[in-house]
Scaffold this motif. Structure first.
Motif, PDB file in Angstrom:
ATOM      1  N   HIS A  48       0.824  -1.295   0.100  1.00 42.88           N
ATOM      2  CA  HIS A  48       0.081  -0.065   0.055  1.00 42.88           C
ATOM      3  C   HIS A  48       1.000   1.260   0.006  1.00 42.88           C
ATOM      4  O   HIS A  48       0.542   2.168  -0.774  1.00 42.88           O
ATOM      5  CB  HIS A  48      -0.879  -0.051   1.262  1.00 42.88           C
ATOM      6  CG  HIS A  48      -2.214  -0.860   1.124  1.00 42.88           C
ATOM      7  ND1 HIS A  48      -1.920  -2.163   1.533  1.00 42.88           N
ATOM      8  CD2 HIS A  48      -3.242  -0.633   0.645  1.00 42.88           C
ATOM      9  CE1 HIS A  48      -3.191  -2.885   1.358  1.00 42.88           C
ATOM     10  NE2 HIS A  48      -4.109  -1.849   0.780  1.00 42.88           N
ATOM     11  N   VAL A  49       1.969   1.243   0.751  1.00 38.54           N
ATOM     12  CA  VAL A  49       2.609   2.516   0.995  1.00 38.54           C
ATOM     13  C   VAL A  49       3.414   2.966  -0.322  1.00 38.54           C
ATOM     14  O   VAL A  49       3.697   3.857  -0.771  1.00 38.54           O
ATOM     15  CB  VAL A  49       3.802   2.194   2.107  1.00 38.54           C
ATOM     16  CG1 VAL A  49       4.640   3.498   2.163  1.00 38.54           C
ATOM     17  CG2 VAL A  49       3.133   2.038   3.416  1.00 38.54           C
ATOM     18  N   TRP A  76      -9.069   1.633   5.461  1.00 33.88           N
ATOM     19  CA  TRP A  76     -10.276   2.320   4.626  1.00 33.88           C
ATOM     20  C   TRP A  76     -10.643   1.280   3.688  1.00 33.88           C
ATOM     21  O   TRP A  76     -11.476   1.986   2.596  1.00 33.88           O
ATOM     22  CB  TRP A  76      -9.733   3.626   3.819  1.00 33.88           C
ATOM     23  CG  TRP A  76      -9.229   4.581   4.907  1.00 33.88           C
ATOM     24  CD1 TRP A  76     -10.104   5.543   5.808  1.00 33.88           C
ATOM     25  CD2 TRP A  76      -7.993   5.008   5.498  1.00 33.88           C
ATOM     26  NE1 TRP A  76      -9.350   6.124   6.730  1.00 33.88           N
ATOM     27  CE2 TRP A  76      -8.254   5.767   6.747  1.00 33.88           C
ATOM     28  CE3 TRP A  76      -6.570   4.359   5.291  1.00 33.88           C
ATOM     29  CZ2 TRP A  76      -7.006   6.350   7.286  1.00 33.88           C
ATOM     30  CZ3 TRP A  76      -5.573   4.788   6.029  1.00 33.88           C
ATOM     31  CH2 TRP A  76      -5.817   5.907   6.821  1.00 33.88           C
ATOM     32  N   ARG A  77     -10.535   0.216   3.427  1.00 37.95           N
ATOM     33  CA  ARG A  77     -10.800  -0.857   2.541  1.00 37.95           C
ATOM     34  C   ARG A  77     -10.325  -0.759   1.380  1.00 37.95           C
ATOM     35  O   ARG A  77     -11.138  -0.986   0.193  1.00 37.95           O
ATOM     36  CB  ARG A  77     -12.423  -1.276   2.586  1.00 37.95           C
ATOM     37  CG  ARG A  77     -13.053  -1.505   4.007  1.00 37.95           C
ATOM     38  CD  ARG A  77     -14.375  -1.851   3.826  1.00 37.95           C
ATOM     39  NE  ARG A  77     -14.536  -3.206   2.776  1.00 37.95           N
ATOM     40  CZ  ARG A  77     -14.103  -4.299   3.261  1.00 37.95           C
ATOM     41  NH1 ARG A  77     -13.693  -4.494   4.553  1.00 37.95           N
ATOM     42  NH2 ARG A  77     -14.530  -5.386   2.022  1.00 37.95           N
ATOM     43  N   SER A  78      -9.294   0.122   0.822  1.00 32.50           N
ATOM     44  CA  SER A  78      -8.457   0.245  -0.190  1.00 32.50           C
ATOM     45  C   SER A  78      -7.535  -0.605  -0.531  1.00 32.50           C
ATOM     46  O   SER A  78      -6.846  -1.158   0.270  1.00 32.50           O
ATOM     47  CB  SER A  78      -8.107   1.659  -0.254  1.00 32.50           C
ATOM     48  OG  SER A  78      -8.942   2.730   0.055  1.00 32.50           O
ATOM     49  N   THR A  79      -7.357  -1.132  -1.856  1.00 33.94           N
ATOM     50  CA  THR A  79      -6.311  -2.049  -2.150  1.00 33.94           C
ATOM     51  C   THR A  79      -5.240  -1.034  -2.563  1.00 33.94           C
ATOM     52  O   THR A  79      -5.212   0.090  -2.909  1.00 33.94           O
ATOM     53  CB  THR A  79      -6.803  -2.683  -3.257  1.00 33.94           C
ATOM     54  OG1 THR A  79      -7.224  -2.038  -4.521  1.00 33.94           O
ATOM     55  CG2 THR A  79      -8.076  -3.695  -2.996  1.00 33.94           C
ATOM     56  N   PRO A  80      -4.027  -1.645  -2.988  1.00 31.40           N
ATOM     57  CA  PRO A  80      -3.028  -1.009  -3.171  1.00 31.40           C
ATOM     58  C   PRO A  80      -3.191  -0.378  -4.829  1.00 31.40           C
ATOM     59  O   PRO A  80      -2.955   0.744  -4.968  1.00 31.40           O
ATOM     60  CB  PRO A  80      -1.848  -2.104  -3.429  1.00 31.40           C
ATOM     61  CG  PRO A  80      -2.290  -2.911  -2.568  1.00 31.40           C
ATOM     62  CD  PRO A  80      -3.482  -3.163  -2.465  1.00 31.40           C
ATOM     63  N   LEU A  81      -4.124  -1.006  -5.508  1.00 30.00           N
ATOM     64  CA  LEU A  81      -4.522  -0.392  -6.875  1.00 30.00           C
ATOM     65  C   LEU A  81      -5.397   0.924  -6.545  1.00 30.00           C
ATOM     66  O   LEU A  81      -5.331   1.915  -7.419  1.00 30.00           O
ATOM     67  CB  LEU A  81      -5.283  -1.549  -7.732  1.00 30.00           C
ATOM     68  CG  LEU A  81      -5.495  -1.110  -8.867  1.00 30.00           C
ATOM     69  CD1 LEU A  81      -4.422  -0.657  -9.935  1.00 30.00           C
ATOM     70  CD2 LEU A  81      -6.371  -2.018  -9.693  1.00 30.00           C
ATOM     71  N   HIS A  82      -6.358   0.806  -5.744  1.00 25.40           N
ATOM     72  CA  HIS A  82      -7.032   2.024  -5.312  1.00 25.40           C
ATOM     73  C   HIS A  82      -6.118   3.338  -5.063  1.00 25.40           C
ATOM     74  O   HIS A  82      -6.286   4.341  -5.541  1.00 25.40           O
ATOM     75  CB  HIS A  82      -7.929   1.834  -4.064  1.00 25.40           C
ATOM     76  CG  HIS A  82      -9.146   1.102  -4.230  1.00 25.40           C
ATOM     77  ND1 HIS A  82      -9.330  -0.172  -4.249  1.00 25.40           N
ATOM     78  CD2 HIS A  82     -10.352   1.536  -4.745  1.00 25.40           C
ATOM     79  CE1 HIS A  82     -10.457  -0.750  -4.696  1.00 25.40           C
ATOM     80  NE2 HIS A  82     -11.270   0.445  -4.897  1.00 25.40           N
ATOM     81  N   ASP A 110     -13.897   0.424  -2.096  1.00 30.94           N
ATOM     82  CA  ASP A 110     -13.244   0.989  -0.869  1.00 30.94           C
ATOM     83  C   ASP A 110     -14.460   1.522   0.087  1.00 30.94           C
ATOM     84  O   ASP A 110     -15.395   1.057  -0.004  1.00 30.94           O
ATOM     85  CB  ASP A 110     -12.159   2.224  -1.455  1.00 30.94           C
ATOM     86  CG  ASP A 110     -12.954   3.510  -2.042  1.00 30.94           C
ATOM     87  OD1 ASP A 110     -14.282   3.237  -2.168  1.00 30.94           O
ATOM     88  OD2 ASP A 110     -12.592   4.462  -2.642  1.00 30.94           O
ATOM     89  N   GLY A 111     -13.885   2.021   0.963  1.00 27.35           N
ATOM     90  CA  GLY A 111     -14.739   2.579   2.190  1.00 27.35           C
ATOM     91  C   GLY A 111     -16.057   3.349   1.536  1.00 27.35           C
ATOM     92  O   GLY A 111     -17.092   3.441   2.161  1.00 27.35           O
ATOM     93  N   GLU A 112     -15.859   4.163   0.435  1.00 30.02           N
ATOM     94  CA  GLU A 112     -16.827   5.072  -0.115  1.00 30.02           C
ATOM     95  C   GLU A 112     -17.697   4.511  -1.267  1.00 30.02           C
ATOM     96  O   GLU A 112     -18.278   5.026  -1.884  1.00 30.02           O
ATOM     97  CB  GLU A 112     -16.201   6.253  -0.549  1.00 30.02           C
ATOM     98  CG  GLU A 112     -15.395   7.276   0.303  1.00 30.02           C
ATOM     99  CD  GLU A 112     -16.197   7.833   1.640  1.00 30.02           C
ATOM    100  OE1 GLU A 112     -17.359   8.192   0.798  1.00 30.02           O
ATOM    101  OE2 GLU A 112     -15.923   7.845   2.499  1.00 30.02           O
ATOM    102  N   GLY A 113     -17.385   3.293  -1.468  1.00 28.46           N
ATOM    103  CA  GLY A 113     -18.102   2.290  -2.334  1.00 28.46           C
ATOM    104  C   GLY A 113     -17.622   2.535  -3.809  1.00 28.46           C
ATOM    105  O   GLY A 113     -18.230   2.351  -4.598  1.00 28.46           O
TER     106      GLY A 113
END
Length: 471
Positions: A48-49, A76-82, A110-113
């Motif tokens: 992610h970083v 925040w339920r984001s993948t590295p691709l997000h 992600d957390g915002e759908g």
């Protein structure tokens, strides 16, 4: 172990591939342990970083050893691709796409759908959008999670016109362009609401958008625009909508009976009549709004000038009271007090009274216009607007007279011939302007009277002709 993880995250922040390889040589299972820790609620992985900071080589090295990390979620339920997509790191996106599960990428919100394609559209990352569509073209049809909002809604909501153009040019789906959100809003409704002129024009010209689609409140795009016609931008949108046959919901014809044929010319005539009626009601209202704003500005300016002229008349104010010795040595001046007008004592009563009356008329007239506008009266009517215009004419004339008297009083006596000629030209010029304006208005009124009489004559003639024909 904490020290090893600390070194691993430091290497991710710096994009140091050498350190990563050394840590893997020391402990080949370090990335596996990282997955276990992340499943227990860890915030983010080194992938992610690195993806967020755009270290493509580091991302590639981690993916080579442990591709499963590409599907890990942060807090925040984001993948590295997000993260790579949101930051616009194209090389990191390409590396992640080489191992990503295409179906999973479309449905990973992600957390915002939002899936990665939504993020790219929201940020206007055209290069990233192009790469995502190459790998997962079906993701363009996926809505936001738990919301009936397409990727086109996302583009319009975040004012990303170029992204909208790119997506529209890469799809040929009538349903997506006309899809509605939870409030029944199409992308055209949304663009009109946000006053996005270029977006509205693009949708009307380059897509198969339904210009008269209604939202959940039974409003068309033209209905939404009619609720806030206050600027030049609204008028431009109105013209664009009219050019494509837009209408109000109340003006749309009722569903037709399929058993009764209706001529196309009749429908065209009705549609043309609707457009003419809407233009006839919108343009005068727009003109009245602009005129009201102009009158308000002019009235405020005149009120400021009149107040300043009233408190500081030509010649200024006496700075001290008249002493007995001064009164004896200056018999031409009466006793005066500090703060009184010098002009009232030095010049004739006629000049001072004229100056005071003209300035007061200008001040009161401008305040009257301001008061009329702030009281909330329906100034969409022409009569009230003409009354305000006449008051403003009187006010400007009074201020012109005030200026003339001030120049006459302040001018030195040895140059009075020049002052007389200048003031004479000023008065004649102003009188000429007023006469021209009055003549133009009289011509306009006479023209309207003749049109009115002509219409009455035409109606009577038609009644007479049709009456004879009927007989």
């Amino acid at each position: 172990m904490e020290r090893v993880f600390s070194l691993l995250y430091k290497a991710a922040r710096e994009g140091n591939v050498t350190t990563l390889r050394q840590l893997l040589e020391q402990d080949s299972l370090i990335l596996d342990r990282l997955i276990i820790i992340n499943n227990n609620g860890f915030s983010e992985t080194p992938l992610h970083v690195a993806a967020m900071l755009g270290h493509a080589d580091f991302v590639k090295e981690i993916i080579t050893h442990k591709p499963e990390l590409a599907n890990e979620l942060d807090i925040w339920r984001s993948t590295p691709l997000h993260l790579a997509v949101a930051k616009g790191h194209l090389e990191s996106v390409r590396v992640l796409l080489s191992t990503a599960d295409h179906e999973l990428m479309s449905s990973t919100w992600d957390g915002e759908g939002r899936n990665p394609l939504h993020l790219a559209a929201m940020r206007g990352r055209l290069d990233v959008l192009r790469e995502l569509l190459k790998v997962a073209p079906e993701a363009i049809r996926v809505n936001l999670k738990d919301r009936n909002e397409t990727i086109l809604h996302v583009c319009v909501r975040h004012n990303q016109l170029e992204a909208l153009k790119f997506l529209v040019n890469n799809m040929d789906d009538y349903q997506i362009v006309n899809a509605k959100d939870d409030y029944g809003m199409t992308v055209l409704h949304l663009a009109v609401t946000n006053k996005q002129i270029e977006t509205v024009k693009f949708l009307l010209i380059n897509t198969k958008i339904e210009v008269n689609a209604v939202n959940a409140s039974n409003f068309t795009a033209l209905d939404i625009l009619a609720q806030s016609q206050r600027s030049e931008k609204d008028f431009d949108i109105l013209e664009s909508l009219h050019s494509m046959g837009a209408s109000r919901a109340t003006d749309q014809p009722l569903p037709m009976d399929h058993h009764k044929p209706i001529k196309a010319t009749t429908h065209h005539h009705h549609h043309h009549h609707v457009l003419q009626k809407d233009e006839a009601t919108t343009k005068p209202r727009y003109w009245l709004t602009r005129k009201r704003e102009s009158l308000m500005v002019v009235a405020s300016l005149i009120a400021t000038m009149a107040f300043q002229a009233g408190t500081t008349p030509p010649g200024g104010l006496w700075q001290e009271n008249t002493s007995s010795s001064t009164a004896a040595n200056s018999p031409s001046y009466d006793h005066h007090l500090a703060g009184e007008s010098v002009m009232a004592y030095r010049d004739s009563d006629f000049l001072y009274n004229s100056y005071l009356i003209c300035n007061t008329v200008g001040f009161v007239g401008s305040l009257s216009i301001i008061l009329l506008f702030v009281t909330g009266l329906p100034f969409c009517h022409r009569f009230l607007m003409w009354v305000s215009t006449i008051i403003l004419w009187v006010t400007i004339t009074a201020m012109t007279a005030t200026y003339t008297i001030a120049i006459w009083v302040a001018a030195p006596h040895n140059d009075m011939n020049i002052v007389r000629h200048m003031l004479l030209y000023l008065i004649l010029s102003w009188a000429g302007v007023m006469v021209v304006v009055a003549l133009l208005h009289m011509i306009n009124i006479v023209n309207k009277i003749f049109k009115w009489l002509g219409n009455i004559t035409m109606v009577r003639r038609k009644k007479f002709v049709y009456g004879d024909g009927a007989a």
